[in-house]
Design a protein around this motif. Sequence first.
Motif, PDB file in Angstrom:
ATOM      1  N   GLN A 491      49.581  41.305  40.925  1.00 54.21           N
ATOM      2  CA  GLN A 491      49.312  40.627  39.660  1.00 54.21           C
ATOM      3  C   GLN A 491      48.120  39.687  39.724  1.00 54.21           C
ATOM      4  OE1 GLN A 491      52.835  38.803  38.015  1.00 54.21           O
ATOM      5  NE2 GLN A 491      54.137  40.568  38.491  1.00 54.21           N
ATOM      6  N   ASN A 492      47.729  39.298  40.940  1.00 49.02           N
ATOM      7  CA  ASN A 492      46.607  38.359  41.099  1.00 49.02           C
ATOM      8  C   ASN A 492      45.652  38.854  42.187  1.00 49.02           C
ATOM      9  OD1 ASN A 492      47.554  36.108  39.264  1.00 49.02           O
ATOM     10  ND2 ASN A 492      49.306  36.224  40.672  1.00 49.02           N
ATOM     11  N   PRO A 493      44.942  39.945  41.922  1.00 55.98           N
ATOM     12  CA  PRO A 493      44.059  40.503  42.944  1.00 55.98           C
ATOM     13  C   PRO A 493      42.831  39.640  43.189  1.00 55.98           C
ATOM     14  CG  PRO A 493      43.777  41.684  40.883  1.00 55.98           C
ATOM     15  CD  PRO A 493      44.918  40.733  40.676  1.00 55.98           C
ATOM     16  N   THR A 494      42.349  39.681  44.427  1.00 56.10           N
ATOM     17  CA  THR A 494      41.103  38.993  44.766  1.00 56.10           C
ATOM     18  C   THR A 494      39.919  39.883  44.413  1.00 56.10           C
ATOM     19  OG1 THR A 494      41.049  39.918  47.004  1.00 56.10           O
ATOM     20  CG2 THR A 494      42.286  37.852  46.681  1.00 56.10           C
ATOM     21  N   ASP A 495      38.728  39.331  44.486  1.00 57.67           N
ATOM     22  CA  ASP A 495      37.520  40.127  44.231  1.00 57.67           C
ATOM     23  C   ASP A 495      37.413  41.278  45.226  1.00 57.67           C
ATOM     24  OD1 ASP A 495      36.903  38.467  42.152  1.00 57.67           O
ATOM     25  OD2 ASP A 495      35.407  37.292  43.255  1.00 57.67           O
ATOM     26  N   GLU A 496      37.809  41.025  46.474  1.00 56.30           N
ATOM     27  CA  GLU A 496      37.749  42.084  47.496  1.00 56.30           C
ATOM     28  C   GLU A 496      38.748  43.194  47.169  1.00 56.30           C
ATOM     29  OE1 GLU A 496      38.015  42.669  52.372  1.00 56.30           O
ATOM     30  OE2 GLU A 496      38.482  40.712  51.463  1.00 56.30           O
ATOM     31  N   ASP A 497      39.956  42.827  46.704  1.00 61.24           N
ATOM     32  CA  ASP A 497      40.951  43.834  46.304  1.00 61.24           C
ATOM     33  C   ASP A 497      40.400  44.707  45.179  1.00 61.24           C
ATOM     34  OD1 ASP A 497      42.806  42.793  48.093  1.00 61.24           O
ATOM     35  OD2 ASP A 497      43.703  41.456  46.595  1.00 61.24           O
ATOM     36  N   ILE A 498      39.775  44.075  44.208  1.00 62.80           N
ATOM     37  CA  ILE A 498      39.225  44.797  43.057  1.00 62.80           C
ATOM     38  C   ILE A 498      38.113  45.743  43.503  1.00 62.80           C
ATOM     39  CG2 ILE A 498      37.862  44.513  40.940  1.00 62.80           C
ATOM     40  CD1 ILE A 498      39.505  41.930  40.449  1.00 62.80           C
ATOM     41  N   ALA A 499      37.240  45.274  44.387  1.00 66.96           N
ATOM     42  CA  ALA A 499      36.127  46.103  44.862  1.00 66.96           C
ATOM     43  C   ALA A 499      36.644  47.317  45.629  1.00 66.96           C
ATOM     44  CB  ALA A 499      35.193  45.278  45.737  1.00 66.96           C
ATOM     45  N   GLU A 500      37.647  47.121  46.498  1.00 73.53           N
ATOM     46  CA  GLU A 500      38.183  48.227  47.295  1.00 73.53           C
ATOM     47  C   GLU A 500      38.918  49.234  46.413  1.00 73.53           C
ATOM     48  OE1 GLU A 500      40.403  47.138  50.764  1.00 73.53           O
ATOM     49  OE2 GLU A 500      39.017  45.527  51.292  1.00 73.53           O
ATOM     50  N   THR A 501      39.677  48.761  45.437  1.00 74.24           N
ATOM     51  CA  THR A 501      40.407  49.668  44.547  1.00 74.24           C
ATOM     52  C   THR A 501      39.439  50.439  43.657  1.00 74.24           C
ATOM     53  OG1 THR A 501      42.207  48.052  44.501  1.00 74.24           O
ATOM     54  CG2 THR A 501      42.312  49.843  42.912  1.00 74.24           C
ATOM     55  N   ALA A 502      38.384  49.784  43.205  1.00 70.53           N
ATOM     56  CA  ALA A 502      37.370  50.461  42.383  1.00 70.53           C
ATOM     57  C   ALA A 502      36.716  51.593  43.165  1.00 70.53           C
ATOM     58  CB  ALA A 502      36.312  49.456  41.921  1.00 70.53           C
ATOM     59  N   GLU A 503      36.479  51.367  44.452  1.00 73.82           N
ATOM     60  CA  GLU A 503      35.887  52.425  45.281  1.00 73.82           C
ATOM     61  C   GLU A 503      36.836  53.621  45.381  1.00 73.82           C
ATOM     62  OE1 GLU A 503      33.749  53.083  49.644  1.00 73.82           O
ATOM     63  OE2 GLU A 503      35.022  51.320  49.308  1.00 73.82           O
ATOM     64  N   ILE A 504      38.143  53.356  45.521  1.00 71.38           N
ATOM     65  CA  ILE A 504      39.134  54.434  45.566  1.00 71.38           C
ATOM     66  C   ILE A 504      39.142  55.200  44.246  1.00 71.38           C
ATOM     67  CG2 ILE A 504      41.615  54.945  45.706  1.00 71.38           C
ATOM     68  CD1 ILE A 504      41.842  52.498  47.600  1.00 71.38           C
TER      69      ILE A 504
END
Length: 561
Positions: A491-504
């Motif tokens: 529910q509270n992703p970090t910028d790094e989480d968002i970047a890695e998920t976007a790559e997936i």
Amino acid sequence: MAFDGLFIHSILTKLSPILETGRLSKIYQPFAHDLILVFRKNRKNYQLLLSINPQYPRFYLTNQSINNPDKAPTFVMVLRKYLEGSILQKIEQVGQDRIVNFFFSNRNELGDEVELVLSLELMGRHSNVILYNKQDGKIIDLLKRVNPDDNRARLLLPKAKYELPPLNPGLNGFSLSENDFNKLAKQIEPMAFAQKVSGLDRDDRLELTGYLEDDYSYDSFKTFMGHFDNPKGYVFRNAKRKEKFFVYLPYHLGLELYNKNDDVFAALDEFYHEMENRDWVRQRARVILNLVNNEQKKLSKKVIKLRRQLDLAENSEDYRIKGEILNAYLHEVKTGMTKVSLPNYYQENAPIEIKLDPALSPARNAQKYFTKYQKLRNSIKHVQEQIKIANDNLVYFDSIETAINNAEPQDIDAIRDELIAQGYLHSQVKVRKKKITEKTLNQFKLSSGKLVLVGKNNYQNDWLTFKKADKFYYWFHVKNIPGSHCILCDQNPTDEDIAETAEIAAYFSKARLSGHVQVDYVQVKRVKKPNGAKPGFVIYTGQNSIETTPVEEDVLRKRIN
């Protein structure tokens, strides 16, 4: 490195001790070019893949889980009859050539012991798997039967006598004595010497030449040959980023080491996994791909035709103007005329030529232009709706194509079931929708340890987004491009989480090979499915976007299933 003679020699140094004296318990043929032989030894099962794929013929132990087809092909039925339950006595390579013989012993219907040979010939498009009787040398059956007109060197049909294909003579590097080496070394240069050694592909010859140019001695030659007695798995990349597999570390080819594994079979399994998946998926999805390609072509032509109609309708004022001018100058128009030139008061009375139907009166000709104008104006809304429907269908079939490109072989059945349910494919058997669970999805673990779930097809996408995901989790999808739904379970992703998920998300989309891919992300509660929309289609609001370039090894490294 291809499966050349020395490569095969190195594979057999590891394979023979594992499989010899083992019992062949199962045989199946998942795809046209591939056989799986399951051996049982020391209370453990070993899966041996034999592939005569024209592009990359190969054999090795595999841990991949490959579905057994419901109906066994003829050759598999023959193998089961003659080999199932038999003992593998030995595995031998023919010289240093690309032929491997598996020697089996079994008993026939009368209880007599028989010796059978399963010969694997890895020769590009001429590759084959041949079962023959060792006693009389007669072929029992082949994976690929060859018309006599297509191969005049030998007869490759059941009941014919098995003969070896034409082989290229050369030096056997493992038995060459120091004395013979020294005699040859005095006569020819290192490159010519490497050309004489059998069982080498181009890269191996260049590497051997490099060894001999550094030190033209028997010790240097034996050092090179020794690499093939203790193989390991090394994957290198050349300047064009093309991957090559070696069982040793080459020093003279200017390659970049990409991956290594001491277990040569695990390394081969991983190396060929993506290629074999693409090949197996294409084979299993052939009917679906033909349907998708045909529908895409039809829909693309339909959209072009509809856009022409729309353009004509939106520019139909010319018909109204001609009708009005005809009405204004009816006294100058005579019945039977095929055309008339009249002043166009919309353009400072410049003459305008108007075509006429000689069978109609002047007033009826004017009315004909008004009718044409009104019909075109009325069609605008309908044509726009048809264009939207056609474009939506194009997006849908693009999503099916993307799902196939991202699919594992076992995922194709779900895609086929979806097309049957949508009425695009017909089935004699009523489709029973398979239950979707978290285990059927692609799963990834981010650097932070958070879980990302990815749908493999449209049904999974809908289930993941609207039934599985918490409404406060984050939903990712490439912008305006077909792709998988990705859920970041946090529910509270970090910028790094968002970047890695976007790559997936970018990797599991039609933009997999692109750079600078725009990915939208938003909380699941803001994603909606319109009434009557096709599987996988959604709308959303309040999204943010991030730009990413998917890197395959980075994405797959995070995969956990």
